[in-house]
Write a protein that holds these residues in place. Structure first.
Motif, PDB file in Angstrom:
ATOM      1  N   THR A   1      25.629  26.103  48.531  1.00 19.71           N
ATOM      2  CA  THR A   1      24.615  27.018  48.003  1.00 19.71           C
ATOM      3  C   THR A   1      25.196  27.847  46.872  1.00 19.71           C
ATOM      4  N   ILE A   2      24.438  27.965  45.787  1.00 20.53           N
ATOM      5  CA  ILE A   2      24.878  28.788  44.659  1.00 20.53           C
ATOM      6  C   ILE A   2      24.867  30.249  45.090  1.00 20.53           C
ATOM      7  N   GLU A   3      26.040  30.856  45.059  1.00 21.70           N
ATOM      8  CA  GLU A   3      26.161  32.251  45.473  1.00 21.70           C
ATOM      9  C   GLU A   3      26.205  33.198  44.286  1.00 21.70           C
ATOM     10  N   GLU A   4      26.775  32.740  43.192  1.00 23.29           N
ATOM     11  CA  GLU A   4      26.867  33.586  41.995  1.00 23.29           C
ATOM     12  C   GLU A   4      27.081  32.705  40.777  1.00 23.29           C
ATOM     13  N   THR A   5      26.413  33.068  39.688  1.00 22.03           N
ATOM     14  CA  THR A   5      26.601  32.389  38.407  1.00 22.03           C
ATOM     15  C   THR A   5      27.056  33.418  37.394  1.00 22.03           C
ATOM     16  N   GLY A   6      28.322  33.343  36.985  1.00 15.92           N
ATOM     17  CA  GLY A   6      28.873  34.287  36.028  1.00 15.92           C
ATOM     18  C   GLY A   6      28.915  33.714  34.635  1.00 15.92           C
ATOM     19  N   ILE A   7      29.456  34.490  33.720  1.00 13.91           N
ATOM     20  CA  ILE A   7      29.525  34.052  32.332  1.00 13.91           C
ATOM     21  C   ILE A   7      30.594  32.971  32.154  1.00 13.91           C
TER      22      ILE A   7
ATOM     23  N   GLU B   1      20.080  28.283  45.513  1.00 10.31           N
ATOM     24  CA  GLU B   1      19.700  26.882  45.610  1.00 10.31           C
ATOM     25  C   GLU B   1      20.854  26.046  46.159  1.00 10.31           C
ATOM     26  N   PHE B   2      20.493  24.963  46.832  1.00  9.52           N
ATOM     27  CA  PHE B   2      21.487  24.062  47.424  1.00  9.52           C
ATOM     28  C   PHE B   2      21.720  22.912  46.452  1.00  9.52           C
ATOM     29  N   VAL B   3      22.954  22.769  45.984  1.00 12.26           N
ATOM     30  CA  VAL B   3      23.258  21.801  44.936  1.00 12.26           C
ATOM     31  C   VAL B   3      24.538  21.052  45.267  1.00 12.26           C
ATOM     32  N   LYS B   4      24.771  19.993  44.496  1.00 10.94           N
ATOM     33  CA  LYS B   4      26.041  19.276  44.503  1.00 10.94           C
ATOM     34  C   LYS B   4      26.587  19.295  43.095  1.00 10.94           C
TER      35      LYS B   4
ATOM     36  N   GLY C   1      32.523  25.198  32.233  1.00 12.26           N
ATOM     37  CA  GLY C   1      32.778  24.128  31.286  1.00 12.26           C
ATOM     38  C   GLY C   1      33.044  22.791  31.929  1.00 12.26           C
ATOM     39  N   SER C   2      33.435  22.798  33.214  1.00 17.30           N
ATOM     40  CA  SER C   2      33.722  21.546  33.907  1.00 17.30           C
ATOM     41  C   SER C   2      32.509  20.982  34.634  1.00 17.30           C
ATOM     42  N   ILE C   3      31.383  21.677  34.566  1.00 11.95           N
ATOM     43  CA  ILE C   3      30.163  21.194  35.231  1.00 11.95           C
ATOM     44  C   ILE C   3      29.482  20.195  34.296  1.00 11.95           C
ATOM     45  N   THR C   4      29.586  18.930  34.610  1.00 11.64           N
ATOM     46  CA  THR C   4      28.993  17.873  33.777  1.00 11.64           C
ATOM     47  C   THR C   4      27.747  17.261  34.403  1.00 11.64           C
ATOM     48  N   ALA C   5      27.652  17.300  35.726  1.00 17.26           N
ATOM     49  CA  ALA C   5      26.485  16.737  36.415  1.00 17.26           C
ATOM     50  C   ALA C   5      26.173  17.590  37.637  1.00 17.26           C
ATOM     51  N   VAL C   6      24.886  17.833  37.849  1.00 21.21           N
ATOM     52  CA  VAL C   6      24.436  18.669  38.961  1.00 21.21           C
ATOM     53  C   VAL C   6      23.321  17.942  39.696  1.00 21.21           C
ATOM     54  N   THR C   7      23.438  17.883  41.010  1.00 19.59           N
ATOM     55  CA  THR C   7      22.358  17.371  41.856  1.00 19.59           C
ATOM     56  C   THR C   7      21.753  18.553  42.593  1.00 19.59           C
ATOM     57  N   ASN C   8      20.489  18.828  42.321  1.00 18.02           N
ATOM     58  CA  ASN C   8      19.809  19.993  42.874  1.00 18.02           C
ATOM     59  C   ASN C   8      18.895  19.541  44.009  1.00 18.02           C
ATOM     60  N   PHE C   9      19.176  20.045  45.224  1.00 15.06           N
ATOM     61  CA  PHE C   9      18.379  19.691  46.392  1.00 15.06           C
ATOM     62  C   PHE C   9      17.264  20.700  46.664  1.00 15.06           C
ATOM     63  N   SER C  10      17.039  21.614  45.758  1.00 15.70           N
ATOM     64  CA  SER C  10      16.053  22.683  45.985  1.00 15.70           C
ATOM     65  C   SER C  10      14.928  22.664  44.974  1.00 15.70           C
ATOM     66  N   ARG C  11      14.720  21.563  44.298  1.00 14.07           N
ATOM     67  CA  ARG C  11      13.639  21.454  43.315  1.00 14.07           C
ATOM     68  C   ARG C  11      12.706  20.309  43.723  1.00 14.07           C
ATOM     69  N   GLY C  12      11.416  20.595  43.797  1.00 16.39           N
ATOM     70  CA  GLY C  12      10.446  19.555  44.124  1.00 16.39           C
ATOM     71  C   GLY C  12      10.444  19.219  45.605  1.00 16.39           C
TER      72      GLY C  12
END
Length: 304
Positions: free
Chosen positions: A148-154, A138-141, A172-183
């Motif tokens: 683009t999200i390439e990998e999500t690890g633990i 997905e393409f996010v900010k 832990g530093s991800i506080t806000a995400v803008t997702n351009f791939s939903r809806g």
């Protein structure tokens, strides 16, 4: 601690026995590493078959399956690595496994107070998965990073930027995400029309282009392109706006196609668009025509 490959009594020391003990220990460690590598490869293969290569079984969405696969792969890596280290230490120093695990638990609690960021990253990773904030592909900010999200690890999330840069972000530093791939996504094109141009004719040509595009790209479009009308009065022109709603990540390609076709239609129909002229200001006192002496070549000088 009882080191198995070192003799208890110096008088019993033998280079041959020490060599055999060291050889057995090395072989044991090599076997453990090989088994761990094979087990990791087999587990990853089975996970990929069950989650990613489902062969028609739509148990999970493709992006969710990729995200879950990435997270489980990261977890398996840490678990297998810890197990290998545990067996290696047990072989080298003859640790009791229970005592070592208890010591590791106490050490983990002690380290937990000093490594709160690590715990925060791990907890953040699980919440990202369970809350389905984003998925692989997905393409996010995320903060100041877009890609683009390439990998999500633990512990970390890998974001690949449009220019190819790879951003590794602690969960832990991800506080806000803008997702351009939903809806549905908004595609917006603005066209500048001079004031002395026939506005109604320009709107008609633009509307015809919108109908043509909506027929050819219906699989990418949720709501067909429409001309909203005049949205702004500029200094030298008015602004027409065209909007459409598309499938995720298709808005940019539709905007480019609309601009290209509208430009071609305007040229074909003779509709003018603003042209910006550059004005060069020179010194008014400087003569515009060069002197005759400057224009006439000096024939008295020999050519080299």
């Amino acid at each position: 601690m009882n080191v198995t490959w070192i003799p208890k009594n110096i008088s019993e020391f033998s280079w041959q026995n020490l060599g055999f003990a060291a050889l057995y220990t090395i072989l044991y460690i090599v076997v453990v590493l090989v088994v761990a590598r094979v087990a990791y490869g087999v587990l990853i293969y089975l996970l990929r078959r069950m989650l990613v290569e489902r062969k028609g079984r739509h148990l999970l969405d493709e992006r969710k399956a990729n995200t879950l696969f990435s997270l489980i792969r990261s977890t398996l890596f840490y678990v297998i690595t810890f197990t290998v280290v545990l067996h290696t230490l047990q072989r080298l120093f003859n640790f009791d496994t229970g005592t070592l695990l208890a010591s590791a638990g106490v050490l983990g609690v002690a380290l937990g107070f000093g490594s709160q960021s690590l715990v925060k990253d791990i907890i953040g990773g699980f919440f990202i998965l369970f809350e389905d904030q984003f998925a692989v592909g997905e393409f996010v900010k995320v903060g100041e990073f877009t890609g683009t999200i390439e990998e999500t690890g633990i512990r970390t999330t890998h974001v690949r930027a449009w220019g190819g840069e790879l951003h590794i972000i602690p969960n832990g530093s991800i506080t806000a995400v803008t997702n351009f791939s939903r809806g549905k996504m908004l595609a917006q094109v603005e066209i500048q029309i001079p004031y002395d141009e026939d506005l109604e004719r320009a709107i008609g040509v633009t509307g015809a282009v919108c109908e043509e595009v909506s027929l050819e790209f219906g699989d990418k479009i949720i709501e067909a392109p429409t001309v909203q009308g005049v949205t702004q009065f500029g200094e030298r022109n008015v602004v027409l706006r065209v909007i459409a709603f598309t499938q995720p990540s298709e808005q940019w390609s539709l905007e480019r196609e609309l601009r290209r076709r509208i430009h071609s239609a305007f040229l074909r129909e003779g509709i003018r668009t603003p042209r910006f002229q550059s004005i060069l200001v020179t010194d008014a006192m400087k003569p515009a025509v060069m002197d005759e002496q400057d224009l006439t070549p000096n024939l008295s000088k020999p050519r080299v």
